[in-house]
Enzyme design. Structure first.
Site, PDB file in Angstrom:
ATOM      1  N   ASN A 202      41.702  25.449   7.863  1.00 58.33           N
ATOM      2  CA  ASN A 202      40.557  25.670   8.646  1.00 58.33           C
ATOM      3  C   ASN A 202      41.002  26.600   9.828  1.00 58.33           C
ATOM      4  O   ASN A 202      41.602  25.972  10.937  1.00 58.33           O
ATOM      5  CB  ASN A 202      39.762  24.329   9.074  1.00 58.33           C
ATOM      6  CG  ASN A 202      38.939  24.576   9.812  1.00 58.33           C
ATOM      7  OD1 ASN A 202      38.401  25.826  10.101  1.00 58.33           O
ATOM      8  ND2 ASN A 202      38.163  23.614  10.591  1.00 58.33           N
ATOM      9  N   TRP A 203      40.921  27.722   9.752  1.00 60.57           N
ATOM     10  CA  TRP A 203      41.263  28.626  10.933  1.00 60.57           C
ATOM     11  C   TRP A 203      40.472  28.662  12.242  1.00 60.57           C
ATOM     12  O   TRP A 203      40.796  29.370  13.118  1.00 60.57           O
ATOM     13  CB  TRP A 203      41.416  30.048  10.357  1.00 60.57           C
ATOM     14  CG  TRP A 203      42.491  30.224   9.543  1.00 60.57           C
ATOM     15  CD1 TRP A 203      43.223  29.221   8.909  1.00 60.57           C
ATOM     16  CD2 TRP A 203      42.828  31.539   8.690  1.00 60.57           C
ATOM     17  NE1 TRP A 203      43.933  29.876   7.814  1.00 60.57           N
ATOM     18  CE2 TRP A 203      43.758  31.450   7.789  1.00 60.57           C
ATOM     19  CE3 TRP A 203      42.358  33.041   8.731  1.00 60.57           C
ATOM     20  CZ2 TRP A 203      44.418  32.478   6.932  1.00 60.57           C
ATOM     21  CZ3 TRP A 203      42.759  33.821   8.076  1.00 60.57           C
ATOM     22  CH2 TRP A 203      43.826  33.716   7.164  1.00 60.57           C
ATOM     23  N   LYS A 204      39.391  27.865  12.089  1.00 63.80           N
ATOM     24  CA  LYS A 204      38.410  27.847  13.418  1.00 63.80           C
ATOM     25  C   LYS A 204      38.149  29.208  14.067  1.00 63.80           C
ATOM     26  O   LYS A 204      38.223  30.314  13.113  1.00 63.80           O
ATOM     27  CB  LYS A 204      39.024  26.992  14.264  1.00 63.80           C
ATOM     28  CG  LYS A 204      39.257  25.608  13.397  1.00 63.80           C
ATOM     29  CD  LYS A 204      39.368  24.435  14.240  1.00 63.80           C
ATOM     30  CE  LYS A 204      39.962  23.156  13.647  1.00 63.80           C
ATOM     31  NZ  LYS A 204      39.821  22.076  14.536  1.00 63.80           N
TER      32      LYS A 204
ATOM     33  N   HIS B 184      31.348  19.940  10.112  1.00 64.35           N
ATOM     34  CA  HIS B 184      32.813  19.985  10.666  1.00 64.35           C
ATOM     35  C   HIS B 184      32.508  19.431  12.037  1.00 64.35           C
ATOM     36  O   HIS B 184      31.494  19.476  12.478  1.00 64.35           O
ATOM     37  CB  HIS B 184      33.632  21.026  11.085  1.00 64.35           C
ATOM     38  CG  HIS B 184      34.760  21.043  11.393  1.00 64.35           C
ATOM     39  ND1 HIS B 184      35.067  20.898  12.787  1.00 64.35           N
ATOM     40  CD2 HIS B 184      36.168  20.827  10.880  1.00 64.35           C
ATOM     41  CE1 HIS B 184      36.257  20.706  12.901  1.00 64.35           C
ATOM     42  NE2 HIS B 184      36.843  20.610  11.685  1.00 64.35           N
TER      43      HIS B 184
ATOM     44  N   GLU C 139      33.591  19.768  14.876  1.00 65.59           N
ATOM     45  CA  GLU C 139      33.042  20.745  15.885  1.00 65.59           C
ATOM     46  C   GLU C 139      31.672  21.226  15.934  1.00 65.59           C
ATOM     47  O   GLU C 139      31.024  21.375  17.012  1.00 65.59           O
ATOM     48  CB  GLU C 139      34.140  21.895  16.254  1.00 65.59           C
ATOM     49  CG  GLU C 139      35.474  21.449  16.809  1.00 65.59           C
ATOM     50  CD  GLU C 139      36.778  22.112  15.939  1.00 65.59           C
ATOM     51  OE1 GLU C 139      36.428  23.025  15.286  1.00 65.59           O
ATOM     52  OE2 GLU C 139      37.714  21.276  16.016  1.00 65.59           O
TER      53      GLU C 139
ATOM     54  N   GLU D  36      37.586  13.288   8.461  1.00 60.70           N
ATOM     55  CA  GLU D  36      38.572  13.840   9.914  1.00 60.70           C
ATOM     56  C   GLU D  36      38.068  12.976  11.025  1.00 60.70           C
ATOM     57  O   GLU D  36      37.157  13.170  11.889  1.00 60.70           O
ATOM     58  CB  GLU D  36      38.220  15.294  10.002  1.00 60.70           C
ATOM     59  CG  GLU D  36      38.408  16.184   8.884  1.00 60.70           C
ATOM     60  CD  GLU D  36      38.509  17.657   9.450  1.00 60.70           C
ATOM     61  OE1 GLU D  36      39.635  18.150   9.214  1.00 60.70           O
ATOM     62  OE2 GLU D  36      37.635  18.194   9.704  1.00 60.70           O
TER      63      GLU D  36
ATOM     64  N   GLY E  55      43.188  17.976  16.198  1.00 66.17           N
ATOM     65  CA  GLY E  55      43.858  19.171  17.448  1.00 66.17           C
ATOM     66  C   GLY E  55      44.429  18.225  18.258  1.00 66.17           C
ATOM     67  O   GLY E  55      44.761  18.834  19.332  1.00 66.17           O
TER      68      GLY E  55
ATOM     69  N   SER F 299      45.274  16.750  12.783  1.00 65.35           N
ATOM     70  CA  SER F 299      46.505  17.013  12.923  1.00 65.35           C
ATOM     71  C   SER F 299      47.719  16.631  11.669  1.00 65.35           C
ATOM     72  O   SER F 299      48.765  16.169  11.814  1.00 65.35           O
ATOM     73  CB  SER F 299      47.082  15.971  14.044  1.00 65.35           C
ATOM     74  OG  SER F 299      46.310  16.278  15.226  1.00 65.35           O
TER      75      SER F 299
ATOM     76  N   GLY G 284      43.917  22.129  10.254  1.00 64.98           N
ATOM     77  CA  GLY G 284      43.718  23.198  11.447  1.00 64.98           C
ATOM     78  C   GLY G 284      44.890  23.793  11.895  1.00 64.98           C
ATOM     79  O   GLY G 284      45.421  24.910  11.574  1.00 64.98           O
ATOM     80  N   GLY G 285      45.185  23.627  13.111  1.00 63.20           N
ATOM     81  CA  GLY G 285      46.330  24.020  13.890  1.00 63.20           C
ATOM     82  C   GLY G 285      47.424  24.576  12.998  1.00 63.20           C
ATOM     83  O   GLY G 285      47.981  25.551  12.943  1.00 63.20           O
TER      84      GLY G 285
HETATM   85  P1  PGA Z   1      43.960  19.894  13.115  1.00 63.80           P
HETATM   86  O1  PGA Z   1      42.564  20.578  12.616  1.00 63.80           O
HETATM   87  O2  PGA Z   1      44.817  19.881  11.992  1.00 63.80           O
HETATM   88  O3  PGA Z   1      44.267  21.051  14.189  1.00 63.80           O
HETATM   89  O4  PGA Z   1      43.715  18.606  13.758  1.00 63.80           O
HETATM   90  C1  PGA Z   1      41.900  19.752  11.483  1.00 63.80           C
HETATM   91  C2  PGA Z   1      40.292  20.351  11.416  1.00 63.80           C
HETATM   92  O5  PGA Z   1      39.620  20.253  12.411  1.00 63.80           O
HETATM   93  O6  PGA Z   1      39.785  20.690  10.347  1.00 63.80           O
END
Ligand code: PGA
Length: 253
Positions: free
Chosen positions: A11-13, A98, A100, A170, A176, A216, A237-238
């Site tokens: 997930n590149w956000k 998600h 966010e 999640e 994050g 994470s 994500g990251g």
């Molecule tokens: P993260 O994000 O790996 O940076 O914690 C995961 C996500 O939000 O899908």
């Protein structure tokens, strides 16, 4: 042996413009060349980056999806895109709910429910994200919150629709933050989610639904999480923003 498929998704956000994204996708595709990953690989770039990524991954084992959608087919919805637009680009996946979207943008279950149904009727595979906040975990209500998120959005789906739905657990406090749920804690929540799907749709559907863990995930912790019986992949994500760390999750050392 389980028939469930394993999915590692990035997930590149709101990162990677179309030039950076094409280059990252090319690096990931190069790292996969000639290899047979034991999982499906899906990238979720921003909308404007998707066409460039689709061009780069054509003919590879990588699939792509959109990070969100709106639930109407077209019309006066400034800023939004529909399931059909995503599908016609050649994408087969879309994220719904998600954390966010829930906690920063403020999307509520009724909207998420409509989005999930629009994804399914548009031929997409929704990856429906659930997870509790730190307060909810500390107050002991994590499983109640997560099963509530499953019930309020997935209730009423047909068995066939549930069969095309992927879940991602999640925990909000792990996204994050560098703080990951322990394999035991994540595995136990995945078991609770699978139990809930079994109650709602039967043991067969529950046994086939991929449930991904996110929060994470990194090359150093992915293998232990993925070893758990009910963890069928990762939403990253990251660590998905760097080809070698993403590939380190796809091919654990
Ligand atoms: P993260 O994000 O790996 O940076 O914690 C995961 C996500 O939000 O899908």
């Amino acid at each position: 042996m389980s028939l469930r498929r394993t999915i590692i998704a990035g997930n590149w956000k709101m990162n990677m413009d179309h030039i950076e994204g094409a280059s990252l996708a090319a690096d990931i595709a190069a790292g996969l060349k000639g290899k047979k990953p034991a999982c499906e690989i899906v990238l979720f770039p921003p909308f404007t980056t998707l066409p460039a990524v689709m061009g780069v991954i054509a003919g590879s084992v990588i699939a792509a999806g959109a990070q969100d959608l709106w639930y109407e087919e077209n019309g006066a919805f400034t800023g939004e895109i529909s399931a059909g637009m995503i599908y016609n680009l050649g994408c087969r996946y879309v994220l719904v709910g998600h954390s966010e979207r829930r906690h920063v943008i403020g999307e509520k279950p009724d909207i998420l429910s409509k989005k999930l149904r629009a994804a399914l009727s548009g031929g997409l595979i929704p990856v429906y994200c659930v997870g509790e906040t730190l307060d909810e975990r500390e107050s002991g209500s994590a499983s109640e919150v997560v099963t509530g998120q499953i019930r309020e959005v997935l209730s009423g789906l047909s068995g066939e629709e549930m069969g095309r739905t992927v879940i991602a657990y999640e925990p909000v406090w792990a996204i994050g933050t560098g703080r990951t749920a322990t394999p035991d804690d994540a595995g136990s929540m995945h078991g609770i989610i699978r139990g809930m799907i079994s109650d709602m749709f039967g043991a067969g559907a529950a046994g086939e639904t991929p449930i991904l863990y996110g929060g994470s995930v990194k090359p150093g912790n992915a293998a232990q999480l993925l070893e758990m019986e009910d963890i069928d992949g990762a939403l990253v994500g990251g660590a998905s923003l760097d080809a070698s760390s993403f590939l380190g999750i796809v091919f654990p050392a």
